[in-house]
Design an enzyme around this catalytic site. Structure first.
Site, short mmCIF file in Angstrom:
data_model
loop_
_atom_site.label_atom_id
_atom_site.label_comp_id
_atom_site.label_asym_id
_atom_site.label_seq_id
_atom_site.Cartn_x
_atom_site.Cartn_y
_atom_site.Cartn_z
N SER A 161 0.77 -1.19 0.05
CA SER A 161 -0.01 -0.06 0.00
C SER A 161 0.95 1.25 0.06
O SER A 161 1.84 1.67 -1.01
CB SER A 161 -0.73 0.00 1.11
OG SER A 161 -2.01 1.15 1.06
N ASP A 289 -9.60 -3.24 -6.36
CA ASP A 289 -9.26 -2.51 -5.12
C ASP A 289 -9.90 -1.39 -4.99
O ASP A 289 -9.98 -0.27 -5.94
CB ASP A 289 -7.66 -2.01 -5.44
CG ASP A 289 -7.08 -1.47 -3.97
OD1 ASP A 289 -7.86 -0.95 -3.20
OD2 ASP A 289 -5.87 -1.71 -4.10
N HIS A 317 -8.05 -4.48 -1.84
CA HIS A 317 -6.86 -3.72 -1.56
C HIS A 317 -6.06 -4.67 -0.27
O HIS A 317 -6.66 -4.80 0.91
CB HIS A 317 -7.20 -2.31 -0.73
CG HIS A 317 -6.17 -1.40 -0.48
ND1 HIS A 317 -5.43 -0.87 -1.36
CD2 HIS A 317 -5.63 -1.37 0.61
CE1 HIS A 317 -4.45 -0.30 -0.80
NE2 HIS A 317 -4.43 -0.44 0.46
#
Length: 344
Positions: A161, A289, A317
């Site tokens: 991320s 996502d 995600h």
């Protein structure tokens, strides 16, 4: 030559039918093994510190904690392979994905280290600044630090991320200077921060679940920091921020040298520099996502030939749960390991 594109699916369970359920379930409920660490504190050149959590053959966390010991120098049993893992926004070595990845590689004899971005290791950092999505200079310092601990290891890097965007940005900026890394991977990296930030600001789940989860800890840390450094932070704007756009405009951008959130999100995105990556690198993003939908993902013409873009339709995600209920997080570390071993 352009990057390669892989659309091989992630085996998402039928009982997790779309991006939100895949994201939330992996973060809260999916099973994973638990790893323990020995912590090392390192001073930064600007007078701050970062905490690195290590696990490696010969390191015994319980004994180290009982004796007050820190990381031995050198490590007691240097390994052939080593992994540095950069966590996501408000993450740490205790995040489920970090635990799953760490345990997978450590069980196979690797040394693994998780550097914490400033303020994420459980103790406030010393300066008004914290960390941000494009902090490639900090990534470089962290990489140099861990490399110095195991200079003969075959080093690999993974960023998840926010940590994935920062790692990819660093790799794209330094090019061949990062060739000491054997391979790298960016997982669910928000490579287009403008698109990702705007997406998180729209829709009920994005605004009321993800955004509020992040703001809860970000605001608390920042307001505490304002007491340490009176007059340096616009307390009212931070307290009233309703989304990441407003928070980043009030705190993250100005304290880290950007003119505002638009300048920050534009200059900190890794997508424009993917063409400069010279290390074999996996860039894994699910097309569903909820933080960065598939239409914003990079195409093969936007990355170098050293990059493999894996863009499965499902996964959410940093989700990528698999298996029967209640699922597990084994697919992601296996996918990373496969890339490190085969380049595909």
């Amino acid at each position: 030559m352009p990057a390669l594109l892989d659309t091989t699916p992630c085996p998402s369970p039928r009982w997790l039918p779309e991006g939100h359920s895949q994201t939330i379930f992996a973060a809260l409920f999916a099973r994973h093994h638990h790893a323990s660490f020995v912590r090392e504190r390192v001073d930064t050149p600007d007078g701050d510190f970062i905490d690195l959590d290590w696990t490696a053959p010969g390191l015994v966390p319980a004994a180290a904690a009982a004796s007050g010991a820190r990381l031995p120098d050198p490590l007691p049993q240097p390994t052939d392979n080593a992994l540095v893992l950069f966590h996501g926004l408000e993450g740490s070595s205790q995040s489920p994905y970090a635990q799953a990845i760490t345990q997978y590689f450590r069980s196979r004899g690797w040394s693994v280290v998780i550097p914490h971005f400033r303020g994420c290791s459980g103790e406030p950092n010393r300066l008004p600044r914290a960390y941000h999505s494009g902090d490639s200079k900090e990534i470089g310092f962290m990489l140099d630090t861990v490399r110095s601990r195991l200079p003969d290891a075959r080093w690999h890097a993974v960023g998840v991320s926010l940590g994935g965007n920062a790692l990819l940005k660093h790799l794209g900026e330094v090019g061949t200077a990062a060739s000491w890394l054997t391979a790298a991977a960016g997982i669910s990296a928000p490579v287009d921060l403008m698109a990702g930030g705007s997406t998180l600001g729209t829709g009920f789940v994005n605004r009321q679940v993800y955004t509020q989860m992040f703001l809860r800890t970000l605001k608390t840390k920042t307001l505490q920091k304002s007491q340490m450094f009176p007059g340096t932070i616009d307390i009212l704007r931070v307290a009233n921020a309703r989304d990441l756009y407003e928070f980043d405009d009030a705190y993250t951008a100005p304290v880290h040298g950007f003119t505002g959130v638009t300048d920050y999100w534009t200059r900190a995105s890794s997508k424009p520099v993917l063409g400069g990556i010279a290390v074999p690198t996996l860039v894994l993003n699910a097309r569903n996502d909820p933080f960065l939908p598939g239409r914003y993902l990079p195409g093969t013409h936007e990355a170098s030939s050293q990059v493999l873009l894996h863009q499965p339709a499902q996964g959410g995600h940093v989700g990528f749960s698999s298996g029967r209920f209640p699922g597990n997080l084994s697919w992601l570390p296996q996918r990373i390991a496969t890339y490190f071993r085969t380049g595909a």
